[in-house]
Write a protein that holds these residues in place. Structure first.
Motif, short mmCIF file in Angstrom:
data_model
loop_
_atom_site.label_atom_id
_atom_site.label_comp_id
_atom_site.label_asym_id
_atom_site.label_seq_id
_atom_site.Cartn_x
_atom_site.Cartn_y
_atom_site.Cartn_z
N SER A 1 0.71 -1.07 0.14
CA SER A 1 -0.21 -0.20 0.33
C SER A 1 1.19 0.99 -0.48
O SER A 1 1.05 2.03 1.31
N GLN B 1 -6.85 9.41 -0.28
CA GLN B 1 -8.43 9.66 -0.34
C GLN B 1 -8.95 8.75 -1.25
O GLN B 1 -9.89 7.99 -1.23
N ASN C 1 -6.32 5.00 -1.28
CA ASN C 1 -6.38 4.28 -0.37
C ASN C 1 -5.04 3.80 0.29
O ASN C 1 -4.85 2.46 0.58
N ARG D 1 0.00 7.92 6.04
CA ARG D 1 -1.71 8.34 5.71
C ARG D 1 -2.12 8.66 7.03
O ARG D 1 -2.56 9.66 7.30
#
Ligand SMILES: CC(C)(COP(=O)(O)OP(=O)(O)OC[C@H]1O[C@@H](n2cnc3c(N)ncnc32)[C@H](O)[C@@H]1OP(=O)(O)O)[C@@H](O)C(=O)NCCC(=O)NCCS
Length: 180
Positions: free
Chosen positions: A87, A118, A121, A171
């Protein structure tokens, strides 16, 4: 299309190619860019790159940076090496030197990073920057990137091995900078 305060990020059009290549081939700009693609870049190589872009692929995303007020093309930015399992993804950008130091880079990169968190992800967004690129480092720190570390003498550029910094933002650290 992604809008910031002063710029929007939009899909690359064929008409952008010549302008993008002129900026990329400007030695005053290129001295700050990783030598991942040939320099000087030939028109046919750039067209081949453009035609190989796959909007349905998951590997990389390229955007033109356009000024909101008059749709002036300012430069390019993109998301690369997306790693869906872990990620994270890397980002990069460059602007025509005519538009440096006017806040456009901050706005463009903030908009891009916001999209990464946003919409994609992602958990982490990172980038590489030469240690001598103090303007870029300052810009990234302003946005919220932190220095992860230094890759010592990692890239041969401008006649010598250059240190590169890896910078990232997580994040849970991310807040979209305001317009103040
Ligand atoms: C790096 C780049 C994208 C930044 O975009 P920009 O629009 O010029 O940046 P901004 O105007 O939003 O912000 C620049 C900040 O750096 C500061 N700055 C300018 N020169 C500086 C220097 N030599 N040292 C430290 N800070 C400097 C400015 O004062 C400004 O900070 P402030 O808002 O706190 O006053 C753009 O300059 C560029 O395209 N440079 C050439 C290519 C490049 O370096 N790409 C990145 C490769 S990693």
């Amino acid at each position: 299309m992604l809008s910031g305060h002063f710029v929007r990020l939009r899909a690359y059009e064929r008409e952008d190619l010549e302008k993008a290549r002129a900026i990329y081939n400007d030695p005053e700009v290129n001295m700050y860019l990783r030598p991942d693609i040939p320099f000087p870049l030939k028109a046919e190589d750039e067209i081949r790159w453009y035609e190989s872009q796959n909007p349905y692929g998951s590997g990389s995303y390229s955007f033109a940076i356009e000024r909101l007020e008059d749709r002036q093309y300012l430069g390019s930015c993109g998301i690369d090496t997306v790693d869906w399992k872990n990620s994270h993804a890397s980002v990069g950008l460059f602007l025509d030197k005519l538009y440096w130091n006017k806040g456009y880079g901050t706005d463009a990169l903030s908009t891009l990073v916001d999209f990464c968190f946003q919409e994609m992800n992602l958990h982490k967004v990172y980038l590489y920057v030469f240690a001598y690129n103090q303007r870029a480092i300052h810009t990234y720190e302003k946005i919220g990137f932190k220095i992860d570390g230094t890759l010592r003498e990692n890239v041969f550029k401008n006649g010598k091995y250059q240190d590169e910094l890896v910078m990232s933002v997580l994040r849970n650290e991310w807040t979209l900078p305001s317009n103040d």
